[in-house]
Structure formats: structure tokens, C-alpha cells
Design a protein around this motif. Structure first.
Motif, mmCIF file in Angstrom:
data_model
loop_
_atom_site.group_PDB
_atom_site.id
_atom_site.type_symbol
_atom_site.label_atom_id
_atom_site.label_comp_id
_atom_site.label_asym_id
_atom_site.label_seq_id
_atom_site.Cartn_x
_atom_site.Cartn_y
_atom_site.Cartn_z
ATOM 1 N N THR A 25 0.774 -1.136 0.039
ATOM 2 C CA THR A 25 0.028 -0.011 0.155
ATOM 3 C C THR A 25 0.965 1.281 0.092
ATOM 4 O OG1 THR A 25 -0.103 -0.087 2.539
ATOM 5 C CG2 THR A 25 -1.887 -1.368 1.431
ATOM 6 N N THR A 30 -3.538 8.600 0.319
ATOM 7 C CA THR A 30 -4.780 8.835 1.209
ATOM 8 C C THR A 30 -4.854 9.971 1.799
ATOM 9 O OG1 THR A 30 -3.874 7.745 3.160
ATOM 10 C CG2 THR A 30 -4.709 6.065 1.483
ATOM 11 N N GLY A 34 -5.900 9.126 9.890
ATOM 12 C CA GLY A 34 -6.683 8.234 10.030
ATOM 13 C C GLY A 34 -8.193 8.224 9.347
ATOM 14 N N ASP A 36 -9.134 7.423 6.591
ATOM 15 C CA ASP A 36 -8.885 6.782 5.162
ATOM 16 C C ASP A 36 -9.613 5.422 5.220
ATOM 17 O OD1 ASP A 36 -6.729 4.232 6.066
ATOM 18 O OD2 ASP A 36 -6.167 6.193 7.217
ATOM 19 N N GLU A 37 -9.262 4.742 4.027
ATOM 20 C CA GLU A 37 -10.440 3.459 3.864
ATOM 21 C C GLU A 37 -9.696 2.521 4.707
ATOM 22 O OE1 GLU A 37 -13.093 3.410 2.648
ATOM 23 O OE2 GLU A 37 -12.839 5.528 2.423
ATOM 24 N N PHE A 38 -8.318 2.216 4.621
ATOM 25 C CA PHE A 38 -7.621 1.260 5.491
ATOM 26 C C PHE A 38 -8.122 1.271 7.329
ATOM 27 C CE2 PHE A 38 -4.973 2.330 2.148
ATOM 28 C CZ PHE A 38 -4.945 1.073 1.384
ATOM 29 N N CYS A 39 -8.014 2.408 7.583
ATOM 30 C CA CYS A 39 -8.402 2.489 9.079
ATOM 31 C C CYS A 39 -9.900 2.381 9.008
ATOM 32 C CB CYS A 39 -8.061 4.056 9.377
ATOM 33 S SG CYS A 39 -6.587 4.196 9.825
ATOM 34 N N LYS A 241 0.402 10.121 9.100
ATOM 35 C CA LYS A 241 0.047 9.040 8.020
ATOM 36 C C LYS A 241 -0.731 8.056 8.894
ATOM 37 C CE LYS A 241 3.894 10.178 5.134
ATOM 38 N NZ LYS A 241 4.962 9.745 4.510
ATOM 39 N N ARG A 243 -3.125 6.115 8.095
ATOM 40 C CA ARG A 243 -3.392 5.000 7.593
ATOM 41 C C ARG A 243 -2.274 3.901 7.926
ATOM 42 N NH1 ARG A 243 -1.584 5.657 2.062
ATOM 43 N NH2 ARG A 243 0.527 5.624 1.654
ATOM 44 N N GLY A 246 -4.077 1.793 10.188
ATOM 45 C CA GLY A 246 -5.213 0.799 9.681
ATOM 46 C C GLY A 246 -4.721 -0.135 8.951
#
Lengths: 343, 343, 343, 343
Positions: A25, A30, A34, A36-39, A241, A243, A246
Motif C-alpha cells: 500500500t 490517502t 486516520g 482513510d479506507e484502511f483505518c 499518516k 493509514r 489501519g
């Protein structure tokens, strides 16, 4: 020749699946902090696993940080946090809780554990004291699963403490820096769902359990803390960052990895304990998780020192020293066997 | 279609060489808390580059964290920190400095910059005031290179501020969250060696300049802060696997990468500024680094919104909005060209 | 019928000579904040009496305030203060020390007293601990003369603790909220001059010893605290009409009044103790000053409750309660005789 | 020859009726910490006068103390307090608010006054800012009646600010250190009842208005602060002989004394202003209360210095200085006439 590493459970990098996720990733763009989609995905998965979909998850970088930010956010200025006298927040956080303005109200623990009885007595002593308004009010309870000594609360013990807290109307918070090692222990009967059901907040340790860094604080839904995001920022604890946390936690919770990741640690710690007992060593604490506390004489201590990274605990007498050997998710049977040859 | 990312300089992971170093060292076992060979080597290299071998380097995770811990460690309780009114610590750290008990003493800045004259006047006003013992004493000066608005202090300006600080006997500290973008700017005449020579402490930003996370705080050797390690821990700012910071900074300082890494950002920001000026756009600040502040009308704003991640700055009037476009080390000429087609 | 007052030593106004001084000086105009002739004269007289002309005196309003301001001024953020587990700062100041960011490092005391041995061990344990940089460093020692239980440090005991502190390079501070009652006790062998010679700072209690309010903090000259005035102000502890403190302390130190003022308290407390012992009552602590701790049964407790103001200490068992009877400078032989009729 | 005292309004002791009450009650024994009949009666009388019988009154010793304790108790950690840039809490409390962890969010004031418009804009700017969670949230509004420059809020102005606060759901708090001088000014149209109706809390200044010391904090009943007593104690702000405050305030509120006590100050300040204007002096602020700000040349300044205690404000230019002359409840027409002879 490289030494054998049994000093602690944060001596290596990340579990391969976690590292892999970071690498894959890396080039993605992103939003920060936090958002973001991963989180979002990781939080959802954690809440699902814990069976508390209405809860909230916050990712932070380290354990002392989580403790300091959360405890400061929960307590009012006139309140303190009840903890065992050996608790991490009471001894090994360089006064982070006091820096935030709060007293750690210590109870004598047994092998690192608080008892429901001791908590109830401390709360009642406060309530009964005619001078209580001149004293620090117990405002929450802190415990660790596993404890500093690797011991575990049973589900029944946790239920009892939880009941005391609810009777008193104060939150229960559990520090899970090494929670994966509790979950992987055969003696353990407390699941993540139990944790969510019995506490107001707890954190799922990542740093010591397979991540480069990171802890997932679960607010179980009983109470929200308004503007907790700002309080994280104010403590300098907000990762730009976000993410990264996440991505790592997503990998750690994929296919139940978190509940398995501690197993090598537990198996190898069990090997160590079994062998040491067979050979007549005294284990200072009967710990069912990934820490072994053993007393050794000076000759052995010197021999170990040449080959092994261990943790010094305390000098028992002129001739003996208590040390700690910690296994972790990456400990191998081979290294353990090498270690045991030295005893 | 994925959007074009110009919202900030912390939207991606790490520079490939940095990520590579993390992957290669992942299985190594090291002591925690920064007491490892990677950190030692990285610190040495940073001090060598800065020309201050007697200084000290501390690695922390993020910028607000560095500011909060250092400022709290330097100031005595009755002191505050002088900063521009637009300074990060004055506006965007959620009160982290005040949380530590200290006032931010703001001076009106010009395009984000403090002047030596304003600093001198603030210090003199304090000293001259008959009621000064009822006031907060200026205890240090904080500035950023580049500033929040991407502007730069010239070497001469920094020398003047440094001289004011030394006359007054108070430390000068520089926040270098985006320092790589200053170093890569043709307009810049302040080297890392100058920074070390003119300040008491400054930090070399990593998070926005190629790392996953991390900032290197350089204490230039003029004064030591006893037990600073404990204060980092107390703030919840100590990374257990400290070597992650050493590994990353070692990669970032190998073969002068840090001094080059900002170049793509500078070149692409220059392209953007040139084109926008050619097309008659008003640039709110004449910033020589990686941030472009431009005022756009509502129609363009909507068009941009569909294709670009940007930062909202402020509503100028009913029809116009000031936005910020930030480039970074990973910005490409292609993406920049795509962006410019929209204007 | 008015009750007999033995609940505490701050239930009345000021000693007649003190009140008289306030009345006589009421119409005088003076500068504020302690910069007046009364304060200067009182400070000089106190330093003369203590035999430390190079010391400094600061007047504050109350005891918790002195403790909070001074301890916060002496300690660095990473340090804590050693105290007995029963110390006022550990139990009855509502967390004022922690509010200032510092941990109270408690040692088990004996009848309220710290021992030199316990202090030395606590300091040594810190120094010897491999993890000490993760712990709170002992930064000063706090004790009370007399203690919370009315017990006294002998000169020898104080010399021993003082020596431990000097060896360790940390200041010794004594809370003298009830110091007049120590000075008036026949068992006492510690003079004000001894206090000044053996400590770095101590305060001479006024509130409980004849003043309307006020405590005189003596810095014995070994170390100065820069800008302590500002720190007092910052804590909201600066009295605008500072001269009220100077006027009162001037009266309290005139012709050695302070060293005599506790005598009625000591004599009447001795009467109470003698009679209670004769009548077979158990005294919980063998206290030589103005506090008597006695265990009474429920029937007596009820009888006392109708006629006497006393302090509840703790429920000993179903049938017995420990109470405290406090005498003070204004306690008379007649009232004491009335009290004793009830036993 | 004694100087004429116009430096401030806290240079003398207490109003005769107040001192008399202290003398008459001196030998009474009462419980400590404000739990006595005098405090209860004084609180009741104050609430009656303010027309808010459901409110609460807390007595504290000084103004900075009230501000620090109350603001800290009201704000959550992520919040700050809005105040004029010249406010006492912003400039002259040595950072007491920041010491408690909170930022003072300053608005430019006009002659010391905040405007409803400025407060509304500051709140709206926060709410509208996309980065607001990285910023300090406005959590309450602080103003003074009269202000630092002796100016007054009209009832309409106070209603407007109060309306802004209620719209935003944040409390309004008024510092009334010199409130008696507002109440006695002919220009004033804000009564104590208005204060109670329009604010959430305010304090009635005693130290500058006839007491030896003491301020009465009125919580007007809109919101209670749980355990405020403990927070007072924690700040070292709890007076052991709390009844001293009750006794004084009881005297100050007897037969409406508080509403009359400022009159001599106002009359004499008016005399000074009238004469100075007649003689062509420039008054820097048009202040209707007890402070006169006048610019004088060097020759006059020296002449005044020999005969008068005044307050230095600022050097206007090489030849002129702005000074403050403060009258108070004890200022006489005779002394004022003597002063005016010097101009």
C-alpha cells in the motif's frame, strides 16, 4: 555469533503479513490522520471481532501513549485511577499519568493482579471517609491482561471487577499491550468479546504482537468521549499518516491472525517453563503467557550473559538473581532449544 | 478515476529507499527504545551532516510531539515561547503547548515569518514592564523553516534572530517539519550546518519528507537537557521499536538523499506557480517551497473538486476561495501537467 | 449549650496580639504583594530567629498552597517527591501535587514518620534499577514536623534524613503546619535553627498556630528558586494585600511568641493523655504534641457527640471507633477539665 | 510626609464594618473550610441580592485564584477561554490559565472590552474551520466588569454577549474584581441581578472593594460543577478558616453596603477627571469607574513622584508617560484635593 533474543517482545520488526501490507500500500495516496479506507475497514473488523458494532476504535502509536491520553480524557481533574502497585502506569511510564494531572491510586496486587475485593474496598473507603472531599476520588479502574507478570484474569475475576465498577458507576479500562499472548494461552477463558462486554475501554496491543508499532483502543460503546480526536492531537499522539495503523491492523485481524499470532510465544514459553521446572529451577511467578521469571545463580547468570539477551528483574541475594525470559510471535522452537541447552 | 493528490505532503508511504531499509532489517533483533546500532549510526550521520559532532539527536514520531516535548523540557513553569501568530504551535496543535502548562506568546508575523525586531521588542517589553513578575516571561523562540505559508528565512534573517536570542540568553528552536523542501529550494541559503550553528535545537522533518513517520530532533550542543529520555517517555512519545526511526533516518541521510529528496516537490511547485501566474491567477503568498496558495472562483473550485484533492484555506468572498496545492517528494511532472490542464 | 471544641486547631480566629496588630495597621497604605515594610521586618525577624540570615522567606496563605507551589517549583517534570504514605500531600490535598504534574513517591511510614533508611533505599532502588529512565526520579523529600499523627522527629533522626538527602543531592523540605506545637513539646529537641541547618526549605505554620491565616516558607539559603514570585502568582497564591501576612507574622515572632504559643495546647493535651491512660483508654499513637488519638466504644462516642466537637479517624470494629482530640493555642484548662468529665 | 496613595485599590486594610465583624467573631469556634454559619448566611444574602436563590456561592481568597480554579473546572482539556487581549487572565496572571492546561483565545478588545461581534466571529471561525479538530475549541467567554481600563459593559452589550454564548452553548463568566466600582458608577446600568441573569458565573470582588481579602464566586444556577470543593482544595485555594470569608462578606452585604461602598471612589475619580480635563490633560481612556489614565510630561512626572504613589502604564514618547491614578472606597475628598494641587 548473534545472541539469543529473549529480552522482550518488541525486539524485531513486523509479522511478514503486516510488513507485506505496508509494502503493497506504500504508493497509495490517502487522507491523513486516520481518515482513510484502511483505518475504516480495520476499525470495522475489530468491532466485528469484539462483538460491539456500536463501539469506536482509535489507533495510537504506543501503549504509554494510549494510557496517558485515555486516562486523561476519562478522568475529571479531581479523580484518580485505581491500579495495582506493580501496574505499568504506576511504575514504568515515567509519571505520564501524573504529568496529565492525575494520581494513580495503588492497591496491593497479587502477582500483578487487582482483586475485585481490593477495588471495592478502595472505593468504599473513599465514599465512607468524612474527609473525602480533601482526597482524590477513584474515577476509573485500570488493569492489564496479561499483567506485568504475565498472569491472567479469569473471566470470573473480570466479571467481578466489572460488577464492582458498574455498581460504583466508574469505568473499567484494560491495558492489552500483550493481549495476543493472553488469547493464545490455554489457561485463558476471556475472549475479545468478553473484553468488550465487561469493560468500558481496552486496547489491543500491536507493538508487542506483530506490528511495527500501533495499539487499537476500543471504546466499547458504553460511553463516548467527545472530541477525543482533539485530545489525541493535544497529546502529540496523532499520527499524520494514520493509514499506517489501519493497514497494519487490517493485516493483523485478517482471518483471525491476531488470535493465533501469540501461539509460538506461548508454546515456547511453555517449553521453557517445563524444562526449567524439570531441572529444579524456581519460577518466581506461575505465569501462563509469554514471560518466564526464573531465579538463577551467578555462574549461570554469567554463562547466559554471553549467549542470551534477557531482562534483569532483581537481585535476590548475593548469589542469585531473578531474570525474565520473554518469548514472542517470532520465537522459534530451534532458538528455544538452544536457550534451554544453557540451563 | 483516482483523484490527483495535492492536498498535503503526507498522503503516501515512504520513499522506496526508506521502505527498502525497513524491509531488509525487519527480522533483525535489537534492543528497544532507540538503543540500537541503526539509531546510533543515523544520529552520527546526522550530526556529521550538520557539522555539530558534539550535539545530540533524539528521534520522535511526529512534529506536534517534538514541539510539545521539547518546549516543555526547555521552559521553566513561568516561561512561555515566542512564536508567530500563524505558527503551528499557536494554531494547529490543539493546545499541546498549553496542555504542557506554557503560554505561546504570539507576535504578528509577515507571511508566517517572525522578525528579529518583533522578537527583540517582545523581550524588551517584558524586561521593561514594572509588572513583569505578574507576566509570562519569554523563555525561548520558536519558528519554522519553511513557515506555515511555505516562506523561508534567509541566512541573514536567521542570524539576526539568533543574535537577539543570544543577547537575551534564551534558546532558539526551529521546527523543520518540511525542512527538505527548504533545502531543495533555489531561493534558500540556509544549510543544515547553518541551522546547527544558529539554533539551540531544530528538528529535521521526516514524515513530510520521505519517511513513513519520524522526526530527528537535533540539540546543537549548546545546552543539554538532563533526563530528556524520561521526558519523552513521560509524554508517551517513546517508540518501543526505536530502531524503526534509526533505520529510516539512516536511509534518508545516505548519500545526501535528504538534501535532494525535496527537489521534485520544488520543481513541480515552480511549474504550478509559473503557469498559474501566466494564466493570471493571484498567488496569495509568494512561497518558494512546496506549497502554492491560489485564489480560485466558484466554477473552477467545483471543477477542481471533481478531480483534485486540495486544501481549503479560506473563503475570500462570495465568489472566491483560497486553496493550497502541496507538492511532495513523490509528485511527478505528469500529474502536475494533468493538474494544470484544469486551470 | 455550646459544644467543647476539640475537632481541630483551626476553629478560632487569631491570637489577640495578632488580631491587635491587624487592627492597628488597618488604615495604613502600603504597596501590594508583600513589598511592604511589615513583610520586610517580619522576614528579617524570622531569618534571625532561624539563624539563617542569607535565607529567604515567602509568605503564603495556606499549607496545601505552600506544598503545591514549592514542590512544583523545586521538581523538574521527570521527578517526584518522597513522602510517608500517610503524608498530607499523599492523602489530604485532593491531588494537588499530581495536579502540578508530579508523583508522590510513598514510603511506608511508622506513626507518620519517614525513616532515613526507607528514604535511602527508595533513592538507591531508583539508581540501581536498569529501567530507571522509565520511572519517576526521586527529586526531593517531604516530611512534616510534627507529623499527621502528632509524632516528632528527633534531631538525630532529622540529621540522618538530611545526610541521606545531601548524599543524594536532593533537597529536604519540611511541612511545619503545626510547628509551634513541636517547639512547645518537652520531648522536642529540634529548634528552628536546627530546621534551618538541616533542611533546604521548611514552612512555619501560622494558620494552626495563632494567625487568621498564613504560612512562612523559609528557603534556608542553600538554593534559590529563580522567579519564585511569578510561580506563586501563577498558582493563584499571591495575596494582593501581602502586608496582612507580614503584620501577622511580625506579631507572631515578637518577643518569641511563636516558641511559646503552643504551650497551652501541649499542656492540655498532656492532661488529656494522662487522664485517659489512667482511666484505661487505649491511645492509638503515642503523640507528644497537640493531637490525642483514642479509641472509644459506641456508648461513649454517642455521649461525646452531644457535647464535643471531635474528629472521626476510623471505625476500629463494630463497637469501637478511633477519634482525634486536638488542642490548640487557645485551649483552656477549664474546657479540658469539662472534656475529661465525659470520659 | 506620607505620600498620597493613588497607585491601586488594594493598598489599605478593610472597611471599618468589615474589620469590626472580624474582631467581634474572633473567639468563636466554628468548623473549618466554609462549613460554618457565617458563610451560610453570607451566601444566602448574596444569592438573595443577586436574585438567584438556586445559585451557589463559593468564597475564595483572590482574583487570579478564582479565575484559575473556575476556568479549569469549566473547561474540558481541549477547550480554551475567549478573552480580550488586554484581559487580566491574558496578561497579568503569570500564565495561571495555561498552567491549568488551557489556552486563552484572545480577541482584540476596544478599551479593554470584548464585543459580541468579535466573540461570535471567533466561535464561528472555529466551527467553520475544516481543521477545527486540530485547534483549541472556544469553551467559555471571560470578561471583566469593569475592565482593566475601567470601562463598563452596558446592559445591552452584556445581553448581546450573553445571547452569543447561549446560542453557542458555552458559558459566560465575568470577573468582578472591581465590581463595586461599576455598581457605584452613574453610567452603569447593570445590576447584580442582571449579572446573575446574564452570566453562568461571576465573582463579586472583595479584596479591592473593602475586605482584607476575598472574592465571592456566584454560580448562577444554570450549571453545577460537581466536586468543585475538591477542585478548590486541589488548587491550594481552600481557606482553612473559611469563616473569615463568610464574616467579611456578611458585613459587606449588610444593608446594601456593597452597592454603596464604591461611591467615594467614583466621586473622587470624577473630580480628578473633571479637573484634569479642565486643565487640558489628555485622558487616555474615558473610564467611568475608579481608574484615571492620564498622560503627563517628564517635569510633572517627577513632581508627582515625590508626593504621590501612582501606577506606571507606559512611556508614550521621550517626554511623556501614561500613568494610572486609582481611587478606592477609602479615598477622601481632602486627599483628592491635595493630589489635584500637583497638576
Amino acid at each position: 555469533m548473534e545472541k539469543l533474543h529473549f529480552a522482550s517482545d518488541y525486539m524485531e520488526g513486523a509479522h511478514p503479513q503486516v510488513l507485506d501490507a505496508l509494502v503493497k500500500t506504500n504508493n497509495r495516496s490517502t487522507p491523513g490522520y486516520g481518515d482513510d479506507e484502511f483505518c475504516k475497514a480495520a476499525k470495522k473488523e475489530i468491532l466485528r471481532t469484539c462483538g460491539c458494532p456500536d463501539g469506536e476504535v482509535y489507533f495510537l502509536v504506543g501503549g504509554t501513549q494510549v494510557n496517558a491520553v485515555l486516562i486523561d480524557a476519562i478522568l475529571r481533574p479531581y479523580q484518580g485511577v485505581i491500579a495495582a502497585d506493580t501496574a505499568h502506569i504506576a511504575v514504568h511510564e515515567a509519571g505520564a499519568i501524573e504529568y496529565g494531572g492525575h494520581k494513580v491510586l495503588v492497591c496491593e496486587g497479587e502477582e500483578g493482579k487487582l482483586s475485585a475485593r481490593a477495588v471495592r474496598r478502595m472505593i468504599r473507603d473513599y465514599v465512607d471517609d468524612a474527609n473525602r472531599e480533601h482526597m482524590v476520588m477513584p474515577g476509573m479502574v485500570y488493569l492489564s491482561q496479561p499483567t506485568e507478570y504475565g498472569t491472567l484474569y479469569s473471566k470470573e475475576e473480570l466479571e467481578d471487577i466489572s460488577a464492582v465498577c458498574r455498581d460504583a458507576g466508574i469505568p473499567l479500562y484494560v491495558d492489552g499491550a500483550r493481549l495476543a499472548y493472553a488469547l493464545a494461552a490455554p489457561e485463558n477463558d476471556v475472549t475479545l468479546e468478553d473484553m468488550a462486554a465487561l469493560t468500558d475501554a481496552f486496547y489491543i496491543g500491536g507493538t508487542k504482537c506483530g506490528l511495527l508499532f500501533g495499539e487499537a483502543l476500543v471504546m466499547t460503546g458504553r460511553s463516548k468521549i467527545p472530541h477525543f480526536f482533539s485530545m489525541i492531537k493535544q497529546h502529540g499522539a496523532l499520527l499524520a499518516k494514520g493509514r499506517l495503523l489501519g493497514v497494519q491492523f487490517q493485516a493483523l485481524f485478517q482471518d483471525g491472525l491476531y488470535e493465533r499470532i501469540g501461539m509460538p510465544a506461548i508454546e515456547n514459553a511453555a517449553r521453557i517453563k517445563r524444562k526449567l521446572r524439570e531441572r529444579g529451577y524456581e519460577l518466581a511467578v506461575d505465569s501462563p503467557t509469554n514471560q518466564v521469571f526464573v531465579t538463577v545463580d551467578n555462574a549461570l547468570l554469567q554463562r547466559l550473559g554471553e549467549r542470551v539477551e534477557y531482562s534483569f528483574m532483581e537481585k535476590v541475594d548475593e548469589d542469585h538473581t531473578m531474570i525474565r525470559l520473554a518469548t514472542c510471535w517470532s520465537t522459534t522452537e530451534e532458538k528455544t532449544a538452544e536457550l534451554l541447552k544453557l540451563f
